[in-house]
Scaffold this active site. Sequence first.
Site, PDB file in Angstrom:
ATOM      1  N   SER A 198       0.717  -1.023  -0.042  1.00 53.10           N
ATOM      2  CA  SER A 198      -0.141   0.383  -0.243  1.00 53.10           C
ATOM      3  C   SER A 198       0.841   1.079  -0.241  1.00 53.10           C
ATOM      4  O   SER A 198       1.884   1.400   0.735  1.00 53.10           O
ATOM      5  CB  SER A 198      -0.791   0.353   1.373  1.00 53.10           C
ATOM      6  OG  SER A 198      -1.258   0.957   1.360  1.00 53.10           O
ATOM      7  N   CYS A 324      -7.733   1.461  13.241  1.00 51.03           N
ATOM      8  CA  CYS A 324      -8.557   1.178  12.491  1.00 51.03           C
ATOM      9  C   CYS A 324      -9.429   0.070  13.868  1.00 51.03           C
ATOM     10  O   CYS A 324     -10.433   0.148  13.776  1.00 51.03           O
ATOM     11  CB  CYS A 324      -8.364  -0.312  11.949  1.00 51.03           C
ATOM     12  SG  CYS A 324      -7.008  -0.349  10.921  1.00 51.03           S
TER      13      CYS A 324
HETATM   14  C1  PLP Z   1      -2.511  -0.194   6.935  1.00 46.77           C
HETATM   15  C2  PLP Z   1      -2.409  -2.104   6.199  1.00 46.77           C
HETATM   16  C3  PLP Z   1      -3.300  -2.498   5.443  1.00 46.77           C
HETATM   17  C4  PLP Z   1      -4.069  -1.993   4.799  1.00 46.77           C
HETATM   18  O1  PLP Z   1      -4.012  -1.007   3.525  1.00 46.77           O
HETATM   19  P1  PLP Z   1      -5.357   0.023   3.001  1.00 46.77           P
HETATM   20  O2  PLP Z   1      -4.230   0.959   1.701  1.00 46.77           O
HETATM   21  O3  PLP Z   1      -5.569   1.421   4.466  1.00 46.77           O
HETATM   22  O4  PLP Z   1      -6.309  -0.407   2.609  1.00 46.77           O
HETATM   23  C5  PLP Z   1      -3.781  -3.649   5.264  1.00 46.77           C
HETATM   24  N1  PLP Z   1      -2.874  -4.067   5.236  1.00 46.77           N
HETATM   25  C6  PLP Z   1      -1.594  -4.191   7.280  1.00 46.77           C
HETATM   26  C7  PLP Z   1      -0.712  -4.658   7.479  1.00 46.77           C
HETATM   27  C8  PLP Z   1      -1.455  -2.421   6.911  1.00 46.77           C
HETATM   28  O5  PLP Z   1      -0.967  -2.402   7.722  1.00 46.77           O
END
Ligand code: PLP
Length: 394
Positions: A198, A324
């Site tokens: 991401s 989250c």
């Molecule tokens: C932040 C995160 C996600 C989600 O990524 P987004 O781009 O915010 O949807 C998924 N897995 C892990 C381990 C993360 O830290």
Amino acid sequence: MTVYMDHAATTSTHPEVIRAMQPYFHDKFANPSGIYSIAKENRQKIEKCRQMIADTLHAKKNEIYFTAGGSEGDNWALKEIADTYSKKGRHIITTKLEHHGILHTCEYLERHGFEVTYLDVDIYGRVNPVQVERAIRKDTILISVMFANNEIGTIQPIGEIGAIARRHNVLFHTDAVQAYGQIPIDVACLQVDLLTASGHKFRGPKGTGFLYVRDGVKLQSLIHGGAQEQGLRAGTENVPGIVGLATAAYIADAAMEQRMKYEIQIREYMIGELLTTIPYSQLNGHPEQRLPNNINISFQFVDGGALLVMLDTLGICASGGSACTSASKEPSHVLKAIGLSDELARGTIRLTIGEETTKKDADYVIACIRELVGGLREQSPFYEDYQSRFHAVD
Ligand SMILES: *Cc1c(COP(=O)(O)O)cnc(C)c1O
């Protein structure tokens, strides 16, 4: 004064990334599917970006699919691998400390006739590869183990799990959202089949990311429509986002060794100071197999929520479990999985540093935490009781 210690939640977009993106909002705005030259140029730019990202992973260009972030990559990999390979079997192996992008997708799949094994982890949050191998059945189609944990920073034995998966002819996905851009990753060497990353976790723009899918893995489309992304992910490409993502990936990769060294130095300094000067405190996660930027500490007799609110009034951005879950009162599933009591889990904070974090920032945060933890404990009836009993035994 603002001291940002929540880089695992998101990062600021790198100024070079913003500069690289800028032209794609005005002069270079064309839809890459067009037949005219400025559209073709954007098409070529996207392919150049794809190559840049492939290079950071030792992957091939056609193995990179652009997405809108980590959650999408996780959903895509799990749902579509499950669907495509459901004729072979309906069993998936994952772990108890995955991100909700994986866990909630697994729950969805369970409601649709799949069976999921959630592996335990040790007190450091590490998965035992022997247990992974033991969990494999005839009908296992996918193993999904995160590269590094977002709360406690523990890095998993990905290479060992990859070798096991390959030997048993089971596909292996890893959510590398916290690891990509922070530590070196070689998908060929690690025998990873699918990998999620991401952009906003490594100074790229929010709403960008990619899914690596090894050549030969049969993946279906999650978003149906046009023929973009080899026909597998429809929708007009986010050209500025893709340019920003690739630029951030390039920068993160080029400066990795130096940044890791710097962050580990600050991390170790902060952990050392906090643990030695604050009694009844403990580090969570693995002491060495740990992300360079992660500090996760539990303070006994302290309400972590109150501590975070007070840190905020002093300009310090920190986090409890993951961003989250901060709205929920339930203690984090990750801290539960490593065996923390509910009480200790509630006294836990996560500090995640970045390349902009200075020694001065670190000292300020250490001093504030020391002061606040002391104050909160003075108000805690449990602490008083514990102290008096402790001294009575003395
Ligand atoms: C932040 C995160 C996600 C989600 O990524 P987004 O781009 O915010 O949807 C998924 N897995 C892990 C381990 C993360 O830290």
